[in-house]
Design a protein around this motif. Structure first.
Motif, mmCIF file in Angstrom:
data_model
loop_
_atom_site.group_PDB
_atom_site.id
_atom_site.type_symbol
_atom_site.label_atom_id
_atom_site.label_comp_id
_atom_site.label_asym_id
_atom_site.label_seq_id
_atom_site.Cartn_x
_atom_site.Cartn_y
_atom_site.Cartn_z
ATOM 1 N N THR A 161 0.824 -1.214 0.000
ATOM 2 C CA THR A 161 0.000 0.000 0.000
ATOM 3 C C THR A 161 0.859 1.265 0.000
ATOM 4 O O THR A 161 2.076 1.189 0.176
ATOM 5 C CB THR A 161 -0.896 0.026 1.255
ATOM 6 N N TYR A 162 0.184 2.417 -0.166
ATOM 7 C CA TYR A 162 0.911 3.690 -0.080
ATOM 8 C C TYR A 162 -0.005 4.815 0.361
ATOM 9 O O TYR A 162 -1.238 4.711 0.242
ATOM 10 C CB TYR A 162 1.570 4.049 -1.422
ATOM 11 N N VAL A 163 0.608 5.862 0.873
ATOM 12 C CA VAL A 163 -0.087 7.141 1.068
ATOM 13 C C VAL A 163 0.796 8.233 0.487
ATOM 14 O O VAL A 163 2.022 8.078 0.424
ATOM 15 C CB VAL A 163 -0.381 7.478 2.561
ATOM 16 N N ILE A 164 0.163 9.328 0.049
ATOM 17 C CA ILE A 164 0.925 10.501 -0.401
ATOM 18 C C ILE A 164 0.585 11.653 0.532
ATOM 19 O O ILE A 164 -0.594 11.874 0.838
ATOM 20 C CB ILE A 164 0.561 10.884 -1.852
ATOM 21 N N ALA A 165 1.607 12.358 0.977
ATOM 22 C CA ALA A 165 1.376 13.496 1.867
ATOM 23 C C ALA A 165 1.925 14.760 1.227
ATOM 24 O O ALA A 165 2.709 14.697 0.276
ATOM 25 C CB ALA A 165 2.060 13.233 3.200
ATOM 26 N N ASP A 166 1.513 15.910 1.770
ATOM 27 C CA ASP A 166 2.046 17.178 1.250
ATOM 28 C C ASP A 166 3.541 17.263 1.528
ATOM 29 O O ASP A 166 4.307 17.777 0.728
ATOM 30 C CB ASP A 166 1.351 18.361 1.922
ATOM 31 N N SER A 167 3.924 16.776 2.714
ATOM 32 C CA SER A 167 5.336 16.831 3.085
ATOM 33 C C SER A 167 5.582 15.918 4.279
ATOM 34 O O SER A 167 4.641 15.338 4.828
ATOM 35 C CB SER A 167 5.718 18.271 3.458
ATOM 36 N N TYR A 168 6.844 15.801 4.648
ATOM 37 C CA TYR A 168 7.222 15.070 5.856
ATOM 38 C C TYR A 168 7.704 16.105 6.867
ATOM 39 O O TYR A 168 8.628 16.877 6.567
ATOM 40 C CB TYR A 168 8.343 14.075 5.517
ATOM 41 N N ASP A 169 7.054 16.159 8.015
ATOM 42 C CA ASP A 169 7.500 17.089 9.054
ATOM 43 C C ASP A 169 8.455 16.343 9.976
ATOM 44 O O ASP A 169 8.050 15.516 10.794
ATOM 45 C CB ASP A 169 6.281 17.632 9.824
ATOM 46 N N HIS A 170 9.708 16.661 9.812
ATOM 47 C CA HIS A 170 10.760 15.935 10.520
ATOM 48 C C HIS A 170 10.665 16.162 12.033
ATOM 49 O O HIS A 170 10.847 15.236 12.834
ATOM 50 C CB HIS A 170 12.109 16.420 9.968
ATOM 51 N N GLU A 171 10.375 17.402 12.435
ATOM 52 C CA GLU A 171 10.291 17.738 13.866
ATOM 53 C C GLU A 171 9.333 16.807 14.593
ATOM 54 O O GLU A 171 9.657 16.233 15.615
ATOM 55 C CB GLU A 171 9.766 19.182 14.024
ATOM 56 N N SER A 172 8.115 16.672 14.000
ATOM 57 C CA SER A 172 7.093 15.857 14.675
ATOM 58 C C SER A 172 7.070 14.431 14.125
ATOM 59 O O SER A 172 6.250 13.628 14.547
ATOM 60 C CB SER A 172 5.721 16.517 14.516
ATOM 61 N N ASN A 173 7.942 14.112 13.202
ATOM 62 C CA ASN A 173 8.031 12.771 12.614
ATOM 63 C C ASN A 173 6.673 12.334 12.042
ATOM 64 O O ASN A 173 6.165 11.254 12.345
ATOM 65 C CB ASN A 173 8.516 11.767 13.667
ATOM 66 N N ARG A 174 6.115 13.211 11.218
ATOM 67 C CA ARG A 174 4.727 13.039 10.797
ATOM 68 C C ARG A 174 4.592 13.371 9.321
ATOM 69 O O ARG A 174 5.266 14.284 8.824
ATOM 70 C CB ARG A 174 3.927 14.036 11.636
ATOM 71 N N LEU A 175 3.726 12.631 8.647
ATOM 72 C CA LEU A 175 3.390 12.996 7.274
ATOM 73 C C LEU A 175 2.253 14.012 7.326
ATOM 74 O O LEU A 175 1.259 13.800 8.032
ATOM 75 C CB LEU A 175 2.960 11.774 6.460
ATOM 76 N N VAL A 176 2.405 15.094 6.591
ATOM 77 C CA VAL A 176 1.435 16.185 6.659
ATOM 78 C C VAL A 176 0.308 15.961 5.649
ATOM 79 O O VAL A 176 0.563 15.840 4.452
ATOM 80 C CB VAL A 176 2.136 17.539 6.390
#
Ligand code: FRU
Length: 498
Positions: free
Chosen positions: A260-275
């Motif tokens: 599977t996959y997801v696409i995010a706007d970006s990767y927020d490194h600080e919070s370790n989260r896909l935006v």
């Protein structure tokens, strides 16, 4: 009916050098008799191939490794087998490069990735170890490959265990650069038996700090996540992974385990989260794709390659002492948070001579055509008129009793693929039919057939359907019944394998 050999644990984990010299020769003979060997896909010489590993560009060449168990078509003790290429379609076999012969990888050199770092290729992988009580220990390990292709394992594990709260189902490190550091994503399972992805950070590739769980969904991701692959580009983040035991309301799938996959706007490194990630989607609409690896090449393309085979499923070639193959390399394009997977331009280098035209003009009603191909190694391009409806049958015999059928209805954007009559039957439990929707527009197909694998790209990569089929020798026809016009081209493709 099946005279399948039962493999003991002792046999599966027996070091390669302890096998009788005759053993591989016998396997090679059986493999040579197979009618299903591939012309231009990466396949094992003997035994079992699974995940692609270390797909990369280094020292002016493309590299890919794969999970290999050469002693039989079963999941035995794994090693990394290496291939190199100048053009992503002609691959040279370089042999086994990482053997399961260390203290930390005695029961398998499991999956991982590669990263070019100055004049070496850094290889990160999981060392699988079973102790005397057969309890699993997972080490994350490193190795360096130099320009001559020699591999030196790094003695000290990068990680000796999973962090507190996670089980030893902890594997498949993906190492990549992020700003001035290195990041590593690892497939994991927490103590509540939920699939997770953990990330780590390092400045020197040798010491790693845990950043915790990568946040990309509120849903439970089955009981284990294998083969995570995070690509962070300037304008998006793409996370590809294999959740095992995924609840079907998170993403409908019919294979034993989905990729599977997801696409995010970006990767927020600080919070370790896909935006703002999309919902979870299947990477492939077919029957057999798993463990896909992707990376951003120096020419900026996002390139992927997959294992075409699934865990825990028997395939017809098991009896012939070989199993599975890798997909062809694809180019991934992200547009407005949609993923398109396309054949790489280099695939054109496989075409032999001029194409045969396969056309039908728009005025014909309910007409059908049959083309006999010289071999089952070809590329077929078809562009249909708007609102076309019909059935394309690949690998069909003269009487058209057998074949892989692709039913399409572009007015309703519906595609149904049925492999029940395509040849030897397998994976019955997971069904023979896959149906899905595509954009309601004139249908466009680009199809690659290679003996026992079919890869179908729909509407310039909006959807991809990959599958193994095991036809009889006389199943080399293409039949097309369509109620409208179409323009098509058919190329025979050259063999790149011996
Ligand atoms: C996925 C996988 C990985 C593991 C490898 C072992 O197919 O199970 O998680 O590293 O295969 O061969």
């Amino acid at each position: 009916m099946s005279n399948k050999k039962i493999w003991t644990k002792e046999e599966r984990y027996r070091p390669y050098q302890e096998w009788d010299k005759q053993h591989l020769a016998l396997l090679q003979q059986k493999v040579a008799d197979s009618n299903w060997r591939l012309g231009y896909h990466i396949q094992p010489n003997t035994g079992l191939l699974n995940d692609p590993n270390g797909f990369s560009f280094f020292n002016n060449q493309w590299h890919v490794f794969y999970q290999s168990y050469p002693m039989g078509a079963v999941h035995g003790v794994k090693s990394w087998y290496h291939l190199t290429s100048d053009n992503l379609v002609d691959w040279k076999e370089e042999g086994t490069k990482i053997f399961p012969d260390g203290l930390y990888d005695s029961h398998g050199v499991y999956s991982g990735t590669a990263l070019a770092v100055s004049d070496h290729l850094f290889l990160a992988y999981t060392g699988n170890v079973r102790d005397a009580d057969w309890v699993r220990h997972s080490y994350q390990l490193g190795a360096w490959m130099d320009g001559s292709g020699a591999v030196q394992k790094i003695e000290k594990p990068l990680l000796t265990a999973s962090p507190a709260g996670y089980t030893s189902e902890f594997r498949d490190p993906q190492v990549f650069r992020y700003e001035d550091n290195y990041l590593m994503a690892i497939g994991a399972q927490n103590e509540a038996e939920e699939g997770k992805i953990l990330t780590y950070q390092s400045s020197d590739l040798l010491t790693w700090q845990c950043k915790g769980e990568l946040e990309f969904t509120d849903k439970k991701m089955g009981f284990m996540i294998e083969c995570p692959n995070l690509l962070v580009t300037e304008d998006a983040a793409l996370l590809i992974f294999c959740p095992q035991g995924l609840e079907k309301d998170s993403c409908f799938y019919e294979n034993i385990y989905p990729n599977t996959y997801v696409i995010a706007d970006s990767y927020d490194h600080e919070s370790n989260r896909l935006v703002d990630p999309t919902i979870l989607k299947n990477l492939d609409e077919g029957f057999d794709v798993y463990a896909t690896q992707a990376f951003q090449a120096p020419d900026n393309r996002l390139l992927s390659i997959s294992w075409v085979g699934l865990p825990e499923i028997d395939y017809p070639t098991d009896q012939e002492e070989w199993a599975h193959c890798l997909s062809s390399v694809k180019e991934l394009v992200i547009k407005e948070k949609q993923l398109y997977q396309r054949p790489i331009a280099e695939m054109e280098q496989l075409r032999i001579g001029e194409a045969v035209d396969i056309n039908q003009d728009s005025s014909s009603q309910d007409s059908s055509s049959f083309v006999e191909t010289k071999t089952n190694q070809y590329e077929l391009l078809l562009s249909f008129d708007p609102l076309s409806k019909g059935t394309l049958t690949l690998c069909t015999d003269k009487e058209q009793n057998q074949g892989l059928t692709i039913n399409f209805d572009s007015q309703h954007g519906k595609i149904t693929i049925d492999r029940s009559q395509a040849g030897a039957v397998f994976a019955e439990e997971y069904g023979f039919v896959r149906s899905f929707t595509v954009e309601q527009k004139p249908l466009d197909l680009q199809i690659f057939v290679d003996s026992s694998i079919v890869e179908i790209f729909i509407n310039e990569g909006e959807k991809v359907v990959t599958m193994r089929i095991f036809p009889e020798a006389d199943q080399t026809g293409i039949h097309l019944a369509c109620d409208g016009g179409y323009q098509g081209k058919l190329w025979q493709l050259r063999k790149t394998n011996q």
